[in-house]
Design a protein around this motif. Structure first.
Motif, PDB file in Angstrom:
ATOM      1  N   ARG A  24       0.798  -1.225   0.000  1.00  0.00           N
ATOM      2  CA  ARG A  24       0.000   0.000   0.000  1.00  0.00           C
ATOM      3  C   ARG A  24       0.841   1.291   0.000  1.00  0.00           C
ATOM      4  N   PRO A  25       1.893   1.382   0.835  1.00  0.00           N
ATOM      5  CA  PRO A  25       2.679   2.632   0.834  1.00  0.00           C
ATOM      6  C   PRO A  25       3.282   2.951  -0.527  1.00  0.00           C
ATOM      7  N   TRP A  26       3.731   1.918  -1.261  1.00  0.00           N
ATOM      8  CA  TRP A  26       4.324   2.159  -2.580  1.00  0.00           C
ATOM      9  C   TRP A  26       3.246   2.539  -3.592  1.00  0.00           C
ATOM     10  N   LEU A  27       2.131   1.820  -3.562  1.00  0.00           N
ATOM     11  CA  LEU A  27       1.074   2.078  -4.532  1.00  0.00           C
ATOM     12  C   LEU A  27       0.461   3.455  -4.332  1.00  0.00           C
ATOM     13  N   ARG A  28       0.328   3.877  -3.055  1.00  0.00           N
ATOM     14  CA  ARG A  28      -0.255   5.193  -2.791  1.00  0.00           C
ATOM     15  C   ARG A  28       0.595   6.302  -3.409  1.00  0.00           C
ATOM     16  N   LYS A  29       1.901   6.126  -3.320  1.00  0.00           N
ATOM     17  CA  LYS A  29       2.812   7.160  -3.827  1.00  0.00           C
ATOM     18  C   LYS A  29       3.094   7.016  -5.323  1.00  0.00           C
ATOM     19  N   GLY A  30       2.512   5.959  -5.928  1.00  0.00           N
ATOM     20  CA  GLY A  30       2.747   5.754  -7.352  1.00  0.00           C
ATOM     21  C   GLY A  30       4.148   5.278  -7.655  1.00  0.00           C
ATOM     22  N   VAL A  31       4.778   4.620  -6.679  1.00  0.00           N
ATOM     23  CA  VAL A  31       6.152   4.140  -6.868  1.00  0.00           C
ATOM     24  C   VAL A  31       6.096   2.676  -7.264  1.00  0.00           C
ATOM     25  N   LYS A  32       6.683   2.342  -8.424  1.00  0.00           N
ATOM     26  CA  LYS A  32       6.682   0.957  -8.886  1.00  0.00           C
ATOM     27  C   LYS A  32       7.797   0.146  -8.229  1.00  0.00           C
ATOM     28  N   MET A  33       8.955   0.781  -8.094  1.00  0.00           N
ATOM     29  CA  MET A  33      10.125   0.068  -7.575  1.00  0.00           C
ATOM     30  C   MET A  33       9.890  -0.344  -6.125  1.00  0.00           C
ATOM     31  N   TYR A  34       9.890  -1.648  -5.855  1.00  0.00           N
ATOM     32  CA  TYR A  34       9.607  -2.156  -4.512  1.00  0.00           C
ATOM     33  C   TYR A  34      10.887  -2.613  -3.826  1.00  0.00           C
ATOM     34  N   HIS A  35      11.670  -3.439  -4.482  1.00  0.00           N
ATOM     35  CA  HIS A  35      12.901  -3.907  -3.870  1.00  0.00           C
ATOM     36  C   HIS A  35      13.840  -4.441  -4.930  1.00  0.00           C
ATOM     37  N   VAL A  36      15.091  -4.687  -4.521  1.00  0.00           N
ATOM     38  CA  VAL A  36      16.086  -5.386  -5.330  1.00  0.00           C
ATOM     39  C   VAL A  36      16.471  -6.646  -4.570  1.00  0.00           C
ATOM     40  N   ALA A  37      16.561  -7.799  -5.257  1.00  0.00           N
ATOM     41  CA  ALA A  37      16.803  -9.079  -4.602  1.00  0.00           C
ATOM     42  C   ALA A  37      18.135  -9.670  -5.038  1.00  0.00           C
ATOM     43  N   TYR A  38      18.807 -10.295  -4.056  1.00  0.00           N
ATOM     44  CA  TYR A  38      20.085 -10.954  -4.314  1.00  0.00           C
ATOM     45  C   TYR A  38      20.034 -12.350  -3.723  1.00  0.00           C
ATOM     46  N   GLU A  39      20.697 -13.292  -4.400  1.00  0.00           N
ATOM     47  CA  GLU A  39      20.881 -14.617  -3.839  1.00  0.00           C
ATOM     48  C   GLU A  39      22.161 -14.634  -3.016  1.00  0.00           C
ATOM     49  N   VAL A  40      22.126 -15.386  -1.892  1.00  0.00           N
ATOM     50  CA  VAL A  40      23.306 -15.522  -1.046  1.00  0.00           C
ATOM     51  C   VAL A  40      23.474 -16.994  -0.689  1.00  0.00           C
ATOM     52  N   ALA A  41      24.713 -17.412  -0.572  1.00  0.00           N
ATOM     53  CA  ALA A  41      24.986 -18.820  -0.264  1.00  0.00           C
ATOM     54  C   ALA A  41      24.616 -19.150   1.180  1.00  0.00           C
ATOM     55  N   ASP A  42      24.867 -18.200   2.080  1.00  0.00           N
ATOM     56  CA  ASP A  42      24.602 -18.433   3.514  1.00  0.00           C
ATOM     57  C   ASP A  42      23.798 -17.251   4.046  1.00  0.00           C
ATOM     58  N   LEU A  43      22.509 -17.471   4.250  1.00  0.00           N
ATOM     59  CA  LEU A  43      21.628 -16.373   4.641  1.00  0.00           C
ATOM     60  C   LEU A  43      21.982 -15.834   6.028  1.00  0.00           C
TER      61      LEU A  43
END
Length: 873
Positions: free
Chosen positions: A67-86
């Motif tokens: 909701r906070p992103w959609l209200r502001k009209g912001v499409k970019m939500y996150h960037v994701a990375y894979e990691v070997a050991d979380l």
């Protein structure tokens, strides 16, 4: 950061299909099938193309995560990375200042692999995805579940975490059955946090009971934030008793957690436990001393029946708005066990209130009055430039106005009045040249405060609160500039708790709450380390750190006898080891003679405390207990709640400041008897040693050479008499807390007689130790009050005073002496006073026993071993 492999960009959208059509024009196609993740509250779809992988996300029904992103009209939500050991990546990301917003949980989109979300310091959201141990495609839903089940079977933590997301009730049942056995405390805390975050109004009573059982079985791993939130989501009547027990157990571990305390307040109110609710409200206000919380505490308290406590009337008079200070004054008084009634004078009416007989202050008749008059209100020209001559003249006029009001107040009230020292909101207009050629503003204020303090010292019961010192200890500035213009508020919000704490340091001694004895532990309290293990030369005690902190603390303790507060030791230790340090360590400030009682043994400390009380002849309610060990503090609070057990900080550098701030160690006046108290207890030990060598009690009493002087109360000793009325609990026949104004009136009233008795013997001068008030009648006199210091119990002092009263009564034609007695929990030593001296109980009226004794033909005999003279100083 090493080990990160870019995986995708997450975009928030309202419609997956519409968003996919836009990306299709850029050559993107769908990868795998759509997925739904109830834990995240999203439905998602992956797209791949010539650029980076894209994850489209929309909200599930009733979810609000995007909701906070959609209200502001912001499409970019996150960037994701894979990691070997979380786990390793989690530590590394947190180390750079990121905040974990979603703890690691299995994700449907990644075949049950765990994901976590972090808000970076720049406000950007990053997702970390646990890399697969074996390469796998996106597969069918059955493949996803099979993979997740296989991994969960192999790793109980994953199973419980998944259960916490999908079915928290099942997760709690599993944990209550022991499924978390073998997991680390951190792992259990993470799982419980996830499960508690799913608790809501729809949970059944049975599931809530199971949740409480799981939490109770893992009490050391319960996350307090999530527990408080979970309880707050439930209707109070649905919170099971077992969960309330868990809450109280967690408050033992997290005593100052605001969320837990708020939940405890609500549950106590719901259960009708008024006293407990009041106690939790006080703890909440102290744990979170903000204006909002203080106001909430006072408002909530106002809806409850009043709790038990010592009533006190506190008046606030000021030249500016102080209404925002009231909740804090109420809070700090409640923390003392005082129930305050607070009078706030009308705005800027301080002069009229203190002078005008018809003003509200006189009718209120405060126990303590606080006067805060801003120098900027008295001298409004300070906003600009004043010459040294103009400053001097303005200062003298301001000082004269304040002192005129105080003197008029002193004319009709003997109660303490505390005047704020002066400070200004404005810097010196001379800037860096201040004081170079002219009188600086700070120098002028310093001299003005010195004059104020000197003039107040000349009046009885008048004190100055050093606001310059107080403000220097709070990182809040000296002025609330914006609020000063909007609402005439001068004190910054962050200063209010400190001002109220300072007020409490005057209220406590006025209401007779000063403690008589500080009882200290030794190891890690008076010195660092354990002498029995480290040896006298291995402990931390000296003039450099570590060790100087303990010297500084001892130096403070060494000053307490100047206030009339004695010291004692209560330590689990080998006596030879401890005494080696006390008697011979070069850095030891407190030697053996500094302590009025020593208990160095392996007995339970509450047992030792009772023994010390018996030796000193004072009640355990007179003690302050100082011990670094939280387990010993908990035991003392449980066994002897009357003892003030101080919650000590872990850092010994803060020991001194902790005790310096205690209101119960303050006194408004120090008498000669107070300063000589340590010597008096030393002399008492010597008397007891003599008693062991004498043949009989009568021989022993004669050998002491006791002398007394019995005289009417005078203006010179009125303050000591009032002090005894406030402090004496045990040998006190009625425990009526007569204050100085009432005593002063009875001194001059022909219908009353106030007796004082001073005593001394061959070992020491006891000082003024006994008081009686008699109401004079034609045929009978009545002892309305009779109290005596416990230091002289057993020497016949009370008989001497009663005999003197009886002698005076006979001389004035009375034939009977009456006495009043009001039983309390603490005045057991005085219960047989009248019976021992030939009185018979006539009746009981309103809880007051009425005793009587004929004075004819034989009056009360004066003890043969006591000399009555006028030589006792």
């Amino acid at each position: 950061m090493e080990g990160l492999r870019f995986h995708h960009v997450g975009l928030a959208c309202a419609d997956l299909d519409a968003e996919e059509r836009v990306f299709a024009r850029l050559g993107y196609t769908r990868e795998g099938t759509d997925f739904e993740d109830p834990a995240q509250g999203v439905r998602g779809r992956f797209l791949v193309g010539s650029g980076q992988r894209v994850e489209l996300l929309c909200e599930l029904p009733n979810a609000t995560v995007l909701r906070p992103w959609l209200r502001k009209g912001v499409k970019m939500y996150h960037v994701a990375y894979e990691v070997a050991d979380l786990a390793t990546a989690d530590t590394a990301v947190m180390a750079v200042g990121a905040r974990r917003v979603v703890a690691p949980v299995p994700a449907v989109a990644f075949s049950g692999r765990c994901i976590a979300f972090y808000m970076m310091p720049n406000g950007f959201l990053v997702e970390l995805i646990e890399a697969p141990s074996v390469s796998a495609g996106w597969g069918s839903a059955a493949d996803v579940l099979a993979t997740a089940a296989r991994r969960a079977f192999e790793e109980p933590r994953r199973l419980l975490t998944a259960l916490a997301v999908v079915d928290p009730a099942a997760c709690f049942r599993s944990i209550a059955s022991g499924a978390a056995t073998g997991l680390s405390r951190e792992a259990v805390t993470s799982i419980l946090a996830t499960a508690l975050s799913q608790v809501g109004p729809d949970m059944t009573a049975e599931d809530l009971e199971t949740a409480a059982a799981a939490l109770n079985a893992n009490a050391n791993a319960v996350p307090p934030d999530e527990l408080a939130r979970a309880i707050s989501t439930l209707a109070l009547e649905r919170v099971p008793a077992f969960l309330t027990t868990v809450l109280h157990a967690q408050l033992e571990r997290h005593a100052t957690h605001p969320g837990l305390l708020r939940a405890a307040v609500a549950l106590a109110i719901r259960a009708g436990e008024t006293d407990r609710a009041h106690a939790f409200l006080t703890r909440l206000g102290l744990a979170e001393p903000t204006p909002a919380t203080a106001a909430f505490v006072r408002t909530t308290r106002g809806r409850l029946p009043e709790s038990g406590g010592l009533p006190a009337r506190v008046a606030l008079l000021s030249s500016f708005t102080v209404a925002q200070l009231v909740p804090f004054v109420d809070l700090m008084c409640r923390n003392l066990g005082v129930v305050p009634k607070i009078y706030v004078a009308p705005f800027n009416s301080w002069m009229r209130e203190m002078v005008d007989e018809g003003a509200g202050l006189r009718g209120f008749n405060p126990h303590v009055a606080f006067l805060s008059v801003a120098i900027d209100d008295l001298v409004p020209e300070l906003v600009g430039f004043l010459t040294p001559k103009e400053l001097a003249a303005a200062g003298e006029e301001a000082l004269g106005r304040v002192m005129a009001a105080v003197e008029r107040f002193r004319g009709w009230s003997r109660e303490p009045v505390v005047v704020h020292g002066f400070h200004s909101a404005f810097r010196d207009p001379a800037g860096v040249l201040a004081g170079r050629e002219l009188l600086s503003r700070s120098q002028w204020l310093g001299e003005l405060n010195a004059q104020l303090a000197e003039r107040l010292r000349a009046l009885p019961g008048c004190y100055m609160l050093d606001m310059v010192d107080l403000l220097s200890r709070v990182d809040a500035g000296v002025d609330a500039a914006k609020m000063r213009h909007l609402a005439a508020i001068r004190l910054p919000a962050a200063v209010l708790p400190e001002v109220a704490r300072a007020y409490a340091r005057y209220v406590a001694p006025r209401m007779g709450l000063t403690r008589k004895c500080v009882v200290v532990d030794l190891d890690n309290t008076l010195w660092g380390g354990i002498v029995g293990e480290d040896g006298p030369d291995g402990i931390r005690l000296g003039h450099t750190s570590p060790g100087s902190e303990y010297v500084e603390f001892q130096q403070f303790l060494a000053m307490l006898p100047q206030r009339g507060i004695i010291l004692a030791v209560n330590s689990k230790n080998n006596v030879d080891d401890a005494m080696q340090v006390i008697q011979h360590h070069e850095a030891m400030v407190l030697r053996e003679t500094a302590f009025s009682a020593l208990r160095i043994n392996w007995l339970p400390k509450p047992e030792n405390m009772a023994s010390i009380a018996e030796e000193l002849g004072i009640g355990v309610e007179s003690f302050v207990f100082v011990d670094d060990n939280p387990d010993e503090r908990r035991l003392m609070r449980h066994a002897l709640p009357q003892v003030l057990t101080v919650e000590m900080p872990r850092d010994p550098a803060l020991y001194r400041a902790t005790l310096e701030a205690l209101p119960e160690l303050q006194t408004l006046e120090v008498t000669g008897e107070d300063r000589s108290r340590v010597g008096q207890y030393r002399a008492k030990r010597e008397r007891e040693q003599m008693r062991m060598t004498t043949i009989s009690l009568e021989e022993y009493l004669h050998s002491l050479g006791i002398r007394v002087m019995i005289a009417p109360c005078s203006e010179a000793n009125l303050s000591r008499v009032a002090q005894l009325f406030q402090r004496t609990n045990q040998f006190n026949v009625t425990t009526r807390r007569h204050d100085a104004p009432l005593l002063a009136r009875r001194m001059t009233d022909p219908g009353w007689r106030l007796y004082t008795l001073r005593a001394g013997d061959r070992f020491s001068d006891h000082g003024l130790v006994a008081i009686a008030i008699a109401r004079l009648g034609i045929s009978a006199w009545t002892v309305e009050s009779f109290l005596m210091s416990c230091r002289v119990i057993g020497y016949g002092i009370e008989t001497a005073l009663l005999a003197a009263i009886a002698e005076d009564a006979v001389a004035h034609g009375a034939t009977r002496l009456d006495g009043e007695f009001v039983p309390t929990k603490k005045n057991q030593p005085a219960r047989d006073l009248y019976e021992r001296h030939g009185f018979a109980m006539r009746e009981t009226i309103g809880g007051v026993q009425q005793w009587e004794r004929s004075l004819a033909p034989v009056s009360i005999a004066f003890p043969a071993w006591i000399a009555r003279d006028s030589d006792v100083a």
